[in-house]
Design a protein around this motif. Structure first.
Motif: not given
Lengths: 584, 154
Positions: A409-418, A424-438
């Motif tokens: 994504v950083a490479v893409a942003r650098e390109f877009a700066d120039k 630029i679109v940044v996304t997922g296609d679907h999610t997972h059932g996951v969480s950080i709990i500690g």
């Protein structure tokens, strides 16, 4: 009142008695003006052709569509079971935008659907689009990648991910046409065609016949770009290039597993840049390592079509600077190894494929190549293994993949700066059932690993370090690390530790074809058995139905707002490139 | 000491039990042939194809013994199964997005044997054969096979 109730009751009964035909594209389909698609009607019964009536906005369909559809007296299912009659009109295009109401009847069957045929603005908003998908990207992946990569002090992140400065602009609903749940085929296909479909389907509506290659097609973005522009098309993935997400740009099949056919569909569309793994489906059947069932040598076919070939990181770097028009980069017979194995642990298949490029190398090379076209480009970049490591609940590998994605994504942003004429679109296609709990803290007293999990105030902060400043933690097996948990999965052993010997294999099949906990992890000190909560024929954690966050920056990004169906994303892309304007 | 004694007895009893099974069916010695490891199958791995090892080429048509894991079969009555280096966490026969690893061996049994717990390692002995082959019944393609094979748990 009684009369009204009676009227309602009889109406309901009538509706119940009448069988419903199915019309593709489905009701509420949105169709890019001028884009070819297949129109199909499936009747539940065998009907006579003379009884079939199809109108479009009240007129006979032939007058509006300009052609007669093929009538199929009897469609056949498995074991020649008669499914009913059908009407098929392939490669239909509608030249004028507007609402189209399709009414179909035959015998006791009737169905009415409405399509929104849309045009776009006349002038493109952007020259280039970089569409970045981390497959399965959930909020926990972002949070975990940020904490692992940048650290946190007194509750504030010590640094920002590249994606943290791209505005989140929409929540995306990922559900499929037959289920609230979804997979990477129909989700990527919705992004890349503007039509939702069924699990496992790409570039088609899923019809009832068993043949996976005869389903009613819709146009993909790569096809639309070929039809309406001289822009270049790039596809970059860490999966096999014929895997669902990359395939979505070019493919038409009910079954994402038609990988041998998908390679042929890639060649039909000829993306200017095609990087990833999956060479096994390019090799003729007699070559050891081939997964084809025919003698087709697609390496030779791509070369004949004007492609240069790169098969490792060194060749990729050399080829990116060369002047060949098209570049095929195949770096693995299957899915490429994940960053944690490729760069740090040297596990997985890194001994067999020691010089694989990463997503950052591939993204850079793709941009070098594609940006040579003065007409602009569409580039899809996929971090496939965020998903491929989330399925087996290997959260450390999934997070390191997310960090690598962020570097791309950083490479893409650098390109877009120039090149500010880049969306630029940044996304997922679907999610997972996951969480950080500690956290898990080895220094906590006792031998029971479960008691070393820190929650609330006891979680504290992890002690990952990045002394070499490469953005990756120097090691993932630190003494106080993130504790990440899935909300679903097969029976497995939770070891509370990173899997340093290779990707986690939580469950294996037994002789009853049920997935049971993999005994290989049973004796890891402190491991606890975790009872699965999904059917026993499911081998790993499954996708979540939760919305996906979509972020976007640059011209055209204002088109993304609020809640959107995944298929509506395509319309914004089409508008950004003005793909649906009246020609000439 | 007692333990060692008991163990060797058990082992001998097991070996003789193993020996009788294939002799009945195959009339050839049990566990015959050279041992062949999964790590010894290929000389090189590459994007443009794999190359069989000299050992595989030398042992083509010979009796060999290979240790591995039985992957869940295509169907219960299939006359072959896939032998993998590590237990398969995914079932490529069942799941459309799963795929076989590069280094698999297809095992054709000389006669029906009850499929075993896929989680446990097995030792398969049979006649080694390499080169492309399409199973006539199922269309399943393989590059490396054991024919006239029998297996036992280890």
């Amino acid at each position: 009142m009684r009369q009204l109730l009676l009227a309602l009751a009889s109406a309901t009964m009538l509706a119940g008695a009448a069988q419903a035909a199915t019309v593709y594209p489905l009701d509420r389909a949105t169709i890019l003006v001028g884009s070819p698609f297949d129109f199909k009607v499936e009747f539940d019964a065998v009907v006579k052709p003379e009884d079939v009536k199809v109108t479009v906005n009240g007129q006979d369909y032939e007058a509006v569509f300009g052609r007669k559809a093929e009538f199929v007296a009897e469609e056949k299912g498995e074991e020649d079971k008669v499914l009913g009659s059908a009407l098929i009109l392939r490669d239909l295009t509608i030249a004028a935008a507007g609402e189209y109401k399709i009414e179909v009847s035959a015998g006791s069957e009737a169905k009415s659907v409405a399509w929104d045929v849309y045009e776009t603005i006349a002038q493109p908003k952007a020259k280039n689009i970089i569409f970045m998908i981390a497959d399965g990207l959930s909020v926990a992946h972002r949070t975990g990648a940020r904490i692992m990569s940048k650290g946190m002090t007194e509750g504030k992140a010590n640094g920002r991910l590249a994606m943290d400065d791209i505005p989140p602009v929409a929540f995306i609903g990922t559900s499929s046409t037959h289920s609230i749940a979804t997979d990477s085929a129909n989700t990527a296909s919705a992004y890349m065609t503007g039509h939702k479909s069924r699990v496992n389907a790409l570039g088609v509506y899923a019809d009832r016949t068993p043949d996976s290659l005869d389903d009613p097609k819709v146009e993909t973005i790569a096809e639309a770009l070929r039809r309406t522009t001289k822009k270049s098309v790039g596809i970059v993935t860490t999966a096999e290039v014929e895997d669902a997400t990359p395939a979505a740009l070019v493919s038409h099949t009910r079954k994402r597993a038609d990988k041998a056919e998908i390679v042929g569909m890639m060649l039909d569309v000829k993306p200017d840049v095609l990087f990833g793994g999956g060479s096994a489906y390019f090799l003729g059947k007699d070559v050891p390592g081939s997964k084809r069932k025919d003698d087709k040598d697609y390496i030779a076919e791509f070369k004949n079509a004007g492609y240069a070939l790169a098969i490792d990181k060194t060749e990729l770097a050399a080829a990116a600077g060369a002047n060949d028009e098209k570049l095929l980069g195949l770096f693995h017979t299957g899915n490429m190894d994940v960053t944690l194995d490729r760069e740090f642990l040297k596990k997985g298949t890194v001994d067999k494929f020691p010089n694989q490029p990463g997503l950052v190398d591939m993204t850079k090379a793709a941009l070098d190549k594609l940006s040579k076209n003065p007409e602009g480009f569409f580039l899809m970049v996929e971090a496939a293994s965020v998903d491929k490591m989330s399925h087996p609940l290997d959260w450390d590998r999934a997070l390191v993949e997310t960090i690598e994605f962020d570097k791309a994504v950083a490479v893409a942003r650098e390109f877009a700066d120039k090149n500010p004429d880049t969306l630029i679109v940044v996304t997922g296609d679907h999610t997972h059932g996951v969480s950080i709990i500690g956290t898990v803290d080895d220094e906590k007293p006792g031998t029971e690993m479960r008691e070393k999990v820190g929650t609330y105030d006891n979680a504290g902060f992890p002690n990952y370090e990045d002394k070499d400043g490469d953005g990756y933690p120097d090691r993932v097996d630190v003494s106080r690390r993130l504790f990440i948990a899935a909300n679903n999965g097969p029976d497995h052993y939770e070891t509370f530790r990173p899997k340093l010997d290779g990707p986690f294999v939580p469950a294996v099949q037994n002789e009853a074809k049920e997935y049971i906990a993999n005994e290989a992890y049973k004796d890891v000190p402190g491991a606890v058995f975790v009872q699965g909560n999904i059917p026993k024929d499911e081998d790993s954690g499954v996708h979540a139905v939760d919305d996906i966050v979509l972020q976007a920056a640059g011209p055209g990004s204002e088109g993304f707002r609020g809640y959107m169906e995944q298929s509506d994303v395509y319309r914004v892309l089409a508008d950004t490139f003005a793909l649906g304007t009246a020609k000439d | 000491m007692t333990d060692t004694h008991r163990m060797s007895l058990t082992r001998r009893r097991m070996l003789s039990a193993l020996a009788t099974l294939p002799v009945l069916s195959l009339a050839r010695p049990a566990l015959a042939g050279e041992k062949l490891g999964f790590g010894e199958l290929y000389k090189s791995f590459g994007v443009l194809g794999l190359e069989f090892s000299d050992k595989v080429k030398r042992l083509n048509g010979e009796d060999v013994t290979v240790k591995g894991f039985m992957a869940p079969p295509l169907k219960a009555e299939a006359n072959f199964f896939v032998l993998t280096e590590i237990p398969m966490s995914l079932c490529p026969f069942c799941s459309s997005d799963a795929d076989w690893p590069d280094n698999i061996l297809v095992v054709y049994l000389s006669e029906k044997q009850t499929f075993v717990q896929y989680n446990a390692p097995i030792e398969v002995h049979g006649v080694l054969e390499y080169g492309a082959w399409t199973d006539p019944e199922t269309g399943f393609r393989s590059q490396l096979r054991l024919r006239e094979a029998a297996f036992n748990t280890v």
